[in-house]
Design a protein around this motif. Structure first.
Motif, short mmCIF file in Angstrom:
data_model
loop_
_atom_site.label_atom_id
_atom_site.label_comp_id
_atom_site.label_asym_id
_atom_site.label_seq_id
_atom_site.Cartn_x
_atom_site.Cartn_y
_atom_site.Cartn_z
N ASP A 169 -11.72 4.93 -20.95
CA ASP A 169 -11.43 4.24 -19.55
C ASP A 169 -9.83 4.68 -19.09
OD1 ASP A 169 -9.99 2.62 -21.25
OD2 ASP A 169 -10.77 0.93 -19.95
N TYR A 170 -9.31 5.63 -19.76
CA TYR A 170 -8.05 5.91 -19.43
C TYR A 170 -7.94 6.81 -18.16
CZ TYR A 170 -3.20 7.41 -20.19
OH TYR A 170 -1.73 7.41 -20.14
N GLY A 171 -8.90 7.14 -17.49
CA GLY A 171 -8.97 8.00 -16.24
C GLY A 171 -10.33 8.16 -15.72
N LYS A 172 -10.34 8.39 -14.67
CA LYS A 172 -11.64 8.44 -13.96
C LYS A 172 -12.60 9.71 -14.41
CE LYS A 172 -10.07 6.43 -9.62
NZ LYS A 172 -9.80 6.57 -8.14
N PRO A 173 -13.84 9.64 -14.56
CA PRO A 173 -14.55 10.71 -15.05
C PRO A 173 -14.83 11.75 -14.10
CG PRO A 173 -15.96 9.00 -14.92
CD PRO A 173 -14.74 8.37 -14.49
N PRO A 215 -14.55 19.97 -19.82
CA PRO A 215 -14.86 18.31 -20.40
C PRO A 215 -13.73 17.61 -20.25
CG PRO A 215 -14.01 20.47 -22.28
CD PRO A 215 -14.37 21.10 -20.70
N ALA A 216 -13.91 16.37 -20.19
CA ALA A 216 -12.88 15.48 -20.11
C ALA A 216 -12.14 15.15 -21.50
CB ALA A 216 -13.49 14.00 -19.57
N THR A 247 -3.40 11.31 -18.39
CA THR A 247 -4.86 10.78 -17.77
C THR A 247 -6.00 11.39 -18.67
OG1 THR A 247 -6.19 9.95 -15.86
CG2 THR A 247 -5.05 12.50 -16.01
N LEU A 248 -7.22 11.27 -18.18
CA LEU A 248 -8.28 12.00 -18.47
C LEU A 248 -8.63 13.05 -17.65
CD1 LEU A 248 -11.02 9.35 -20.03
CD2 LEU A 248 -9.09 10.41 -21.16
N GLY A 249 -8.65 14.34 -18.12
CA GLY A 249 -9.12 15.44 -17.18
C GLY A 249 -9.31 16.68 -18.10
#
Length: 358
Positions: A169-173, A215-216, A247-249
């Motif tokens: 949950d470290y960033g928005k998917p 991919p995230a 972040t997630l990205g």
């Protein structure tokens, strides 16, 4: 990525100095907090400020038994979502547990009453921070080994499944590039000090031409040579620094940002375009892509678009520094030199956008 070419970056940005009066804090209060929250800490405490860094003021904490680093939010009115030291602490805590090269984190203080803003404390990692991508003074073989170590470290970061290391949950998917373009467009507008027509073109064009979604993964957001601590006498990455933008990205954002150095002219300190890479012993873009792809199975589809995006983002960051100069919250003596690069970076981004079909 760029700096004032009249400066010697190793001298200007390496090491520490007396604490900037704007960022002064109560050493006695900090000492008491460290005794209560950092295992093994014992004073007396000596405090200095690192020269490098444009965003979060960073301090060297020296004691008779060891050294630490403190990162804090700057004082004053800040842009929304910027200077997220709590996120830095979370991501390095998760990665340290996996054996990834980051400094050992100790404690986060969210109580702004202690030193005036949120901060965290981690170990100080000894080693080299190198600022010039051409690595002057090193042998060609050592240069090549350092570049190999960099790309392998980045590939290792992108190998982690976020859910598996507690960062799901470290960033928005999804929609990473769309959200990033929107974020940096908004922050550019919030910091705008003068019209830059190229930025207006890019703000309109980039959202219309987004690449396919990757991919995230955990992305660092500012993965570059001078955000790494290398071993004193080996091509080994001891620690990756400055996780404020993480972040997630899409991992292609990180990887193409790393590659942007090859697109910046060699006449600039942090540029490799036009340099004799073979003589220097520095691998070319193609070699970096093959190494990274071999380790991750991922490769960039449209480097011109990615370079346009990254230079746009850098221009927005430099404009943000200009806004902090205007507002009196800039963390570096060299912030003014950084701020003037925004129009040049925007023009460079637009040139790559034209190659990509603007």
């Amino acid at each position: 990525m760029t700096q004032d070419t009249t400066l010697d970056p190793q001298t200007a940005f390496s090491g520490t100095r007396e604490v900037d009066p704007r960022h002064a804090l109560d050493v006695g209060v900090l000492d008491a907090w460290l005794r209560a929250h950092v295992e093994g800490y014992a004073g007396p405490l000596t405090l200095r400020q690192f020269k490098g860094g444009q965003s979060n003021p960073t301090y060297e904490l020296t004691t008779p038994v060891g050294a630490y680093v403190l990162r804090r939010k700057p004082p004053g009115t800040l842009l929304a979502s910027a200077h997220a030291v709590d996120r830095e602490f979370r991501v390095i805590s998760a990665l340290h547990a996996q054996g990834f090269p980051v400094a050992r984190p100790h404690a986060l203080c969210e109580d702004e009453g202690v030193i005036g803003s949120m901060f965290y404390v981690m170990d100080k990692v000894e080693g080299r921070v190198l600022w010039d991508l051409k690595l002057p003074g090193l042998a060609p073989a050592e240069r090549g080994a350092i570049y190999d170590a960099q790309v392998r470290t980045l590939a290792a970061l992108h190998s982690f499944e976020p859910e598996a290391i507690g960062l799901g949950d470290y960033g928005k998917p999804g929609n990473y590039f769309a959200r990033q373009v929107g974020r940096w467009s908004k922050q550019y507008r919030a910091s705008e000090t003068q019209p830059i027509p190229a930025m207006d073109r890019l703000i309109a064009w980039l959202p219309e031409t987004l690449p396919p979604e990757g991919p995230a993964r955990v992305v660092h957001g500012d993965f570059r040579l001078d955000n790494l601590i290398l071993a004193p006498d080996a091509a080994e990455v001891r620690a990756v620094l400055d996780w404020e933008l993480s972040t997630l990205g899409d991992p292609m954002a990180d990887f193409s940002y790393f590659l942007i150095g090859w697109a910046i002219p060699a006449t600039l300190r942090n540029g490799l375009a036009g340099a004799d890479l073979e003589a220097l012993g520095i691998p070319g873009v193609e070699a970096m892509v093959e190494t990274y792809a071999g380790l991750t199975g991922l490769r960039p589809a449209n480097l011109d678009w990615l370079f346009a995006y990254n230079l746009f983002r850098l221009a927005a960051i430099c404009q943000g520094i200009g806004g902090r100069v205007r507002d009196g919250t800039a963390a570096s003596d060299h912030a003014r030199q950084m701020a003037v690069h925004a129009p040049l970076l925007a023009e460079g981004a637009l040139a790559f956008a034209r190659k990509a079909g603007v």
